[in-house]
Design a protein around this motif. Structure first.
Motif, mmCIF file in Angstrom:
data_model
loop_
_atom_site.group_PDB
_atom_site.id
_atom_site.type_symbol
_atom_site.label_atom_id
_atom_site.label_comp_id
_atom_site.label_asym_id
_atom_site.label_seq_id
_atom_site.Cartn_x
_atom_site.Cartn_y
_atom_site.Cartn_z
ATOM 1 N N ASP A 1 0.808 -1.214 0.000
ATOM 2 C CA ASP A 1 0.000 0.000 0.000
ATOM 3 C C ASP A 1 0.844 1.269 0.000
ATOM 4 N N SER A 2 2.150 1.136 0.165
ATOM 5 C CA SER A 2 3.007 2.312 0.216
ATOM 6 C C SER A 2 3.494 2.665 -1.179
ATOM 7 N N ARG A 3 4.125 3.833 -1.291
ATOM 8 C CA ARG A 3 4.630 4.283 -2.584
ATOM 9 C C ARG A 3 5.749 3.391 -3.095
ATOM 10 N N TRP A 4 6.410 2.669 -2.205
ATOM 11 C CA TRP A 4 7.551 1.866 -2.617
ATOM 12 C C TRP A 4 7.144 0.648 -3.424
ATOM 13 N N SER B 1 9.764 4.183 -7.506
ATOM 14 C CA SER B 1 11.084 3.637 -7.210
ATOM 15 C C SER B 1 12.116 4.105 -8.226
ATOM 16 N N GLN B 2 11.725 4.130 -9.502
ATOM 17 C CA GLN B 2 12.642 4.577 -10.539
ATOM 18 C C GLN B 2 12.967 6.058 -10.371
ATOM 19 N N GLY B 3 11.964 6.867 -10.054
ATOM 20 C CA GLY B 3 12.195 8.285 -9.838
ATOM 21 C C GLY B 3 13.131 8.546 -8.675
ATOM 22 N N TYR B 4 12.990 7.749 -7.624
ATOM 23 C CA TYR B 4 13.888 7.871 -6.473
ATOM 24 C C TYR B 4 15.326 7.598 -6.887
ATOM 25 N N ARG B 5 15.524 6.512 -7.626
ATOM 26 C CA ARG B 5 16.881 6.151 -8.041
ATOM 27 C C ARG B 5 17.484 7.216 -8.953
ATOM 28 N N ASP B 6 16.651 7.773 -9.822
ATOM 29 C CA ASP B 6 17.150 8.756 -10.790
ATOM 30 C C ASP B 6 17.583 10.059 -10.131
ATOM 31 N N SER B 7 16.958 10.411 -9.011
ATOM 32 C CA SER B 7 17.189 11.748 -8.442
ATOM 33 C C SER B 7 17.769 11.741 -7.039
ATOM 34 N N ASP C 1 20.695 11.485 -5.710
ATOM 35 C CA ASP C 1 21.852 12.358 -5.457
ATOM 36 C C ASP C 1 21.456 13.826 -5.383
ATOM 37 N N ASP C 2 20.333 14.163 -6.000
ATOM 38 C CA ASP C 2 19.889 15.561 -6.051
ATOM 39 C C ASP C 2 19.107 15.989 -4.815
ATOM 40 N N PHE C 3 18.495 15.043 -4.103
ATOM 41 C CA PHE C 3 17.661 15.476 -2.977
ATOM 42 C C PHE C 3 18.022 14.851 -1.632
ATOM 43 N N ILE C 4 18.985 13.939 -1.591
ATOM 44 C CA ILE C 4 19.448 13.418 -0.303
ATOM 45 C C ILE C 4 20.694 14.212 0.088
ATOM 46 N N PRO C 5 20.590 15.083 1.075
ATOM 47 C CA PRO C 5 21.721 15.952 1.412
ATOM 48 C C PRO C 5 22.963 15.160 1.808
ATOM 49 N N VAL D 1 10.364 18.310 -2.052
ATOM 50 C CA VAL D 1 10.520 17.022 -1.373
ATOM 51 C C VAL D 1 10.448 17.137 0.152
ATOM 52 N N PRO D 2 11.110 18.123 0.792
ATOM 53 C CA PRO D 2 11.007 18.197 2.253
ATOM 54 C C PRO D 2 9.575 18.338 2.754
ATOM 55 N N GLN D 3 8.759 19.148 2.088
ATOM 56 C CA GLN D 3 7.373 19.277 2.511
ATOM 57 C C GLN D 3 6.608 17.993 2.241
ATOM 58 N N GLN D 4 6.898 17.316 1.143
ATOM 59 C CA GLN D 4 6.263 16.031 0.855
ATOM 60 C C GLN D 4 6.640 15.000 1.905
#
Length: 240
Positions: free
Chosen positions: A6-9, A15-21, A23-27, A192-195
């Motif tokens: 039931d989760s987004r994962w 999942s693909q969007g997470y992998r693609d980005s 480096d851009d949003f994990i400080p 992303v932080p607000q999400q």
């Protein structure tokens, strides 16, 4: 915790969007990786034939980087996402001492599919999806699976101790993204932080609460090894 399906994962596109980005949003993502490499190198010094368990392995990046420290280690990667495991298999293809297990944290706590014990157990940006009771149950499980002298390292987001600090840390995160991400992704990723704040799948607990839980459960040398806003590396060792 919300059921994994039931989760987004459970969504391949997410999942693909997470992998693609990532480096851009994990400080300071690579600082997190490098600190984990250091902890492995320091803790495993003098130990041979080490075995590693990665709980919530994602696309296998962390194990790939630990293999740069210890090419002879054996690794077991666990994730509930078929897509993430497929990406991990691709990243680590051809390595005989690397094993993959499709399982959620709930699966592990209810009907454990794993066997044996491990020298080093790591988790990255995953355990915060569990409520406090299940976090502590997982910490107990980790201790039971560690070999004497082994180490647990959790790379995760934590809840700030006060609301003003939480606001400040999320603003820090947003600013970091704005300064470091691909400009073409800036408008989308600065949200992303607000999400993260709005997503009810996220159930972070404070750092001190989790450190106290690890000590109460029986871990030794418990501490926070690195922190940047809500992003922290913490854990402890099993007594020899």
């Amino acid at each position: 915790m919300t059921g994994f399906i039931d989760s987004r994962w459970g969504d391949a596109a997410f999942s693909q969007g997470y992998r693609d980005s990532a480096d851009d949003f994990i400080p300071e993502r690579w600082k997190l990786v490098q600190t984990t490499q250091f902890l492995y190198r320091h803790c495993m010094s003098g130990r041979n034939g080490n075995s590693v368990l990665d709980l919530g392995c994602g696309d296998g990046l962390l194990v790939q980087q630990l293999l740069r420290v210890d090419p002879d280690m054996e690794a077991t990667l666990v994730d509930a996402s078929v897509d993430m495991l497929a990406a991990a298999r691709q990243r680590l293809s051809g390595l005989e001492r690397v094993h993959f297990v499709e399982a959620s944290f709930q699966d592990i706590l209810i009907d454990d599919p794993l066997r044996g014990s491990f020298d080093f157990i790591v988790s990255s940006l995953a355990i915060h999806h569990l409520d406090r009771e299940r976090k502590e149950a997982l910490f107990e499980y980790v201790l039971s699976r560690l070999k004497p002298g082994g180490m647990f390292v959790n790379v995760d987001v934590v809840r700030a101790p006060t609301a003003p600090l939480e606001d400040m840390y999320l603003a820090l995160w947003e600013e970091w993204i704005g300064c470091n991400c691909d400009p073409s992704k800036r408008v989308k990723l600065t949200q992303v932080p607000q999400q993260y704040r709005d997503n009810t799948d996220n159930k972070p607990d404070s750092l001190i609460t989790q450190l106290q839980a690890l000590e109460r459960i029986g871990f030794k040398d418990v501490d926070c090894y690195y922190k940047f806003g809500i992003f922290a590396i913490f854990g402890g060792k099993k007594d020899i």
